[in-house]
Enzyme design. Structure first.
Site, PDB file in Angstrom:
ATOM      1  N   GLU A 252      -4.595  -3.304  -9.662  1.00 13.25           N
ATOM      2  CA  GLU A 252      -4.007  -2.879  -8.389  1.00 13.25           C
ATOM      3  C   GLU A 252      -4.992  -1.977  -7.665  1.00 13.25           C
ATOM      4  O   GLU A 252      -5.640  -1.137  -8.288  1.00 13.25           O
ATOM      5  CB  GLU A 252      -2.715  -2.059  -8.584  1.00 13.25           C
ATOM      6  CG  GLU A 252      -1.517  -2.853  -9.022  1.00 13.25           C
ATOM      7  CD  GLU A 252      -0.262  -1.991  -9.206  1.00 13.25           C
ATOM      8  OE1 GLU A 252      -0.149  -0.920  -8.583  1.00 13.25           O
ATOM      9  OE2 GLU A 252       0.594  -2.411 -10.007  1.00 13.25           O
TER      10      GLU A 252
ATOM     11  N   GLU B  50       1.535   0.772 -16.167  1.00 13.64           N
ATOM     12  CA  GLU B  50       1.521   2.217 -15.902  1.00 13.64           C
ATOM     13  C   GLU B  50       2.493   3.016 -16.770  1.00 13.64           C
ATOM     14  O   GLU B  50       3.593   3.374 -16.338  1.00 13.64           O
ATOM     15  CB  GLU B  50       1.792   2.480 -14.421  1.00 13.64           C
ATOM     16  CG  GLU B  50       0.765   1.821 -13.518  1.00 13.64           C
ATOM     17  CD  GLU B  50       0.886   2.255 -12.062  1.00 13.64           C
ATOM     18  OE1 GLU B  50       1.903   2.867 -11.702  1.00 13.64           O
ATOM     19  OE2 GLU B  50      -0.052   1.982 -11.292  1.00 13.64           O
TER      20      GLU B  50
HETATM   21  C1  GBH Z   1       1.676   1.687  -8.509  1.00 11.11           C
HETATM   22  O1  GBH Z   1       2.030   2.981  -8.858  1.00 11.11           O
HETATM   23  C2  GBH Z   1       2.735   0.731  -8.986  1.00 11.11           C
HETATM   24  O2  GBH Z   1       2.288  -0.050 -10.060  1.00 11.11           O
HETATM   25  C3  GBH Z   1       3.293  -0.153  -7.901  1.00 11.11           C
HETATM   26  O3  GBH Z   1       4.481  -0.699  -8.351  1.00 11.11           O
HETATM   27  C4  GBH Z   1       3.453   0.660  -6.640  1.00 11.11           C
HETATM   28  O4  GBH Z   1       4.110  -0.036  -5.631  1.00 11.11           O
HETATM   29  C5  GBH Z   1       2.073   1.037  -6.173  1.00 11.11           C
HETATM   30  O5  GBH Z   1       1.351   1.692  -7.173  1.00 11.11           O
HETATM   31  C6  GBH Z   1       2.069   1.920  -4.937  1.00 11.11           C
HETATM   32  O6  GBH Z   1       2.704   3.131  -5.197  1.00 11.11           O
HETATM   33  O7  GBH Z   1       5.285  11.748  -5.430  1.00 11.11           O
HETATM   34  O8  GBH Z   1       3.192  12.933  -5.857  1.00 11.11           O
HETATM   35  O9  GBH Z   1       4.759  12.542  -7.683  1.00 11.11           O
HETATM   36  C7  GBH Z   1       1.089   3.977  -8.510  1.00 11.11           C
HETATM   37  C8  GBH Z   1       1.320   5.248  -9.266  1.00 11.11           C
HETATM   38  C9  GBH Z   1       2.675   7.114  -9.618  1.00 11.11           C
HETATM   39  C10 GBH Z   1       2.075   6.534  -7.417  1.00 11.11           C
HETATM   40  C11 GBH Z   1       3.739   8.023  -9.059  1.00 11.11           C
HETATM   41  C12 GBH Z   1       3.135   7.451  -6.870  1.00 11.11           C
HETATM   42  C13 GBH Z   1       4.256   9.521  -7.277  1.00 11.11           C
HETATM   43  C14 GBH Z   1       3.388  10.587  -6.731  1.00 11.11           C
HETATM   44  N1  GBH Z   1       2.396   6.029  -8.723  1.00 11.11           N
HETATM   45  N2  GBH Z   1       3.328   8.523  -7.789  1.00 11.11           N
HETATM   46  S1  GBH Z   1       4.227  12.075  -6.404  1.00 11.11           S
END
Ligand code: GBH
Length: 457
Positions: free
Chosen positions: A363, A175
């Protein structure tokens, strides 16, 4: 495994998956391992960030997490009980090269050798991610420095050399947007910087350059043929309806909206619309960079959680994002809008645009407000609902012939959910973070049935 009544009869299902489809679970080092000071590991940007007051929910840290560093045999037992064929986990760069570069630390490699021994003894095929955000803190400038991309390639080559006798599937990075934009532009993630666009775009470039140089280094150092890919979470544009104009809008959005990352990787260049949009802030590119970045991949891994709806628009670019209304349903994490068709569109869009030889869902999963009930069980029907619907939509992709080969559920265990600390549970196994005891949720029993029958149940 909780006891539920299941007939042993194979039932007729129109949601059967192709033979040989691979089922797995995913985790990442900093989220599960703990043991942050053990056997020569040095701090990462996430250790530093988590120990900075105010950055993480309740100032929680990954110091102990699931203690998988010590309990990995239990974790493999859980995988075995599920019946998975595959497991995706990440290697902590700072265990292998505690300073990010320079002297390797043999004890770090030993740990992953033990994990591999255990997985292979249970017939579980490892899929290894080399970088899931835990950058060694000692690297000067972090991802602001081009040297970090080179250091990553050295580390990736070293791991490939030493583990490729038994690991045949490598993912470079996880990511891009999370360790570049969230780390260096919005500051929500480690290292928590808020750089201006020009510098933040350069960080993005160093991220994809690390991937590209990493692909080359893995292939150059592996002991035999290996499959190399990445795990990426492109913005997953979903057409508001399947009519020609909206389909076309979504297709354009996929390519243009993901220009700095997946599009650059798949096409080996920054497309015109991105360069125009960024103007003077566009990244500085050195000779050879785009060739490395565009290295042909053996597979593309897609992390899929939620849709971004898009429609045709009369603007010059022809597409517009439709923001979710307040009533749009979401899971325990408010960003996980429930739009299961996003998993189908992820596979179809990537296939149609770039035709990779193979795609994995690296994922997919969700947070739920899990509670242990009086009977000692966790009946996470909402998670089962989320997963069942996504797998039904992924099934459509297999039926239409897109080359999706496997699925990794996020996550095997409740774990350290980054800035949300331990407040958001994504596991199909519940973890009591005081005792580190693991407890299968109802979703684990459900997933075991999906795997055993190779069909959605
Ligand atoms: C993935 O990220 C990761 O690869 C993993 O490590 C993680 O545990 C899993 O998903 C679940 O989150 O607060 O509205 O700005 C997913 C992508 C990008 C999701 C950042 C959360 C923050 C959203 N992530 N996002 S916000």
């Amino acid at each position: 495994m909780p006891k539920f009544a299941f007939s042993q009869e194979p039932h007729a299902s129109n949601l059967a998956y192709p033979q040989g489809f691979l089922w797995g679970c995913a985790t990442a080092a900093y989220q599960v391992e703990g043991a942050v000071h053990e056997d020569g590991r040095k701090p990462t940007v996430w250790d530093v960030f988590a120990h900075t007051p105010g950055k993480i929910y309740k100032n929680e840290t990954g110091d102990k997490a699931d203690d998988s560093y010590h309990l990995y045999k239990e974790d493999v037992r859980l995988l075995h009980d599920l019946g998975v064929q595959t497991y995706r986990f990440s290697i902590a760069w700072a265990r292998i090269f505690p300073d990010g570069t320079g002297q390797p630390n043999p004890k770090g490699l030993d740990y992953y050798q033990r994990v591999l021994d255990e997985l292979l003894a249970h017939n579980i095929t490892p899929y290894v991610t080399l970088f899931h955000w835990d950058l060694p803190a000692a690297l000067p400038g972090g991802w602001q420095s081009r040297d970090t991309s080179k250091a990553f390639a050295e580390y990736a080559g070293y791991v490939a050399k030493h583990l490729s006798d038994r690991v045949k599937h490598f993912m470079t990075t996880n990511e891009f947007t999370c360790f570049t934009d969230l780390g260096y532009r919005t500051g929500h993630f480690a290292p928590g910087l808020k750089l201006p666009a020009k510098q933040a775009n350069q960080v993005r470039h160093h991220g994809i350059l690390a991937h590209g140089l990493g692909v080359q280094a893995i292939r150059a150092n592996a002991q035999g043929p290996v499959q190399v890919g990445l795990a990426e979470n492109p913005t997953d544009y979903v057409p508001v309806m399947e009519t020609p104009e909206h389909l076309e809008a979504a297709r354009k959005a996929w390519r243009e909206g993901n220009a700095p990352f997946l599009t650059a990787v798949m096409e080996g260049r920054y497309i015109e619309s991105y360069l125009k949009e960024e103007g003077a802030n566009a990244p500085r590119v050195e000779p050879g960079d785009m060739e490395a970045i565009g290295s042909k991949l053996d597979f593309v891994g897609l992390n899929v959680y939620a849709p971004t709806y898009v429609r045709a628009d009369s603007s010059p670019r022809g597409w517009a994002v439709v923001n979710p209304p307040a009533s749009f349903p979401h899971m325990a994490s408010d960003w996980i809008y429930v739009g299961p068709e996003c998993i189908y569109w992820a596979v179809r869009s990537v296939s149609e645009l770039w035709h990779p030889p193979a795609i994995y869902i690296t994922e997919n999963g969700c947070s739920s407000d899990d509670v242990v009930n009086a009977a000692g069980q966790i009946e996470d029907t909402d998670r089962i609902m989320y997963l069942r619907n996504h797998l039904s939509q992924l099934h459509r992709a297999t039926q239409e012939g897109y080359p999706v080969k496997g699925y990794f559920l996020w996550s095997l265990l409740d774990n350290f959910e980054w800035d949300d600390g331990y407040s958001k549970r994504f596991g199909i196994h519940y973890v009591d973070f005081k005792t580190e005891k693991r407890l299968p949720k109802m979703s684990a029993a459900w997933y075991a049935q999906v795997i055993a029958r190779n069909t959605v149940v």
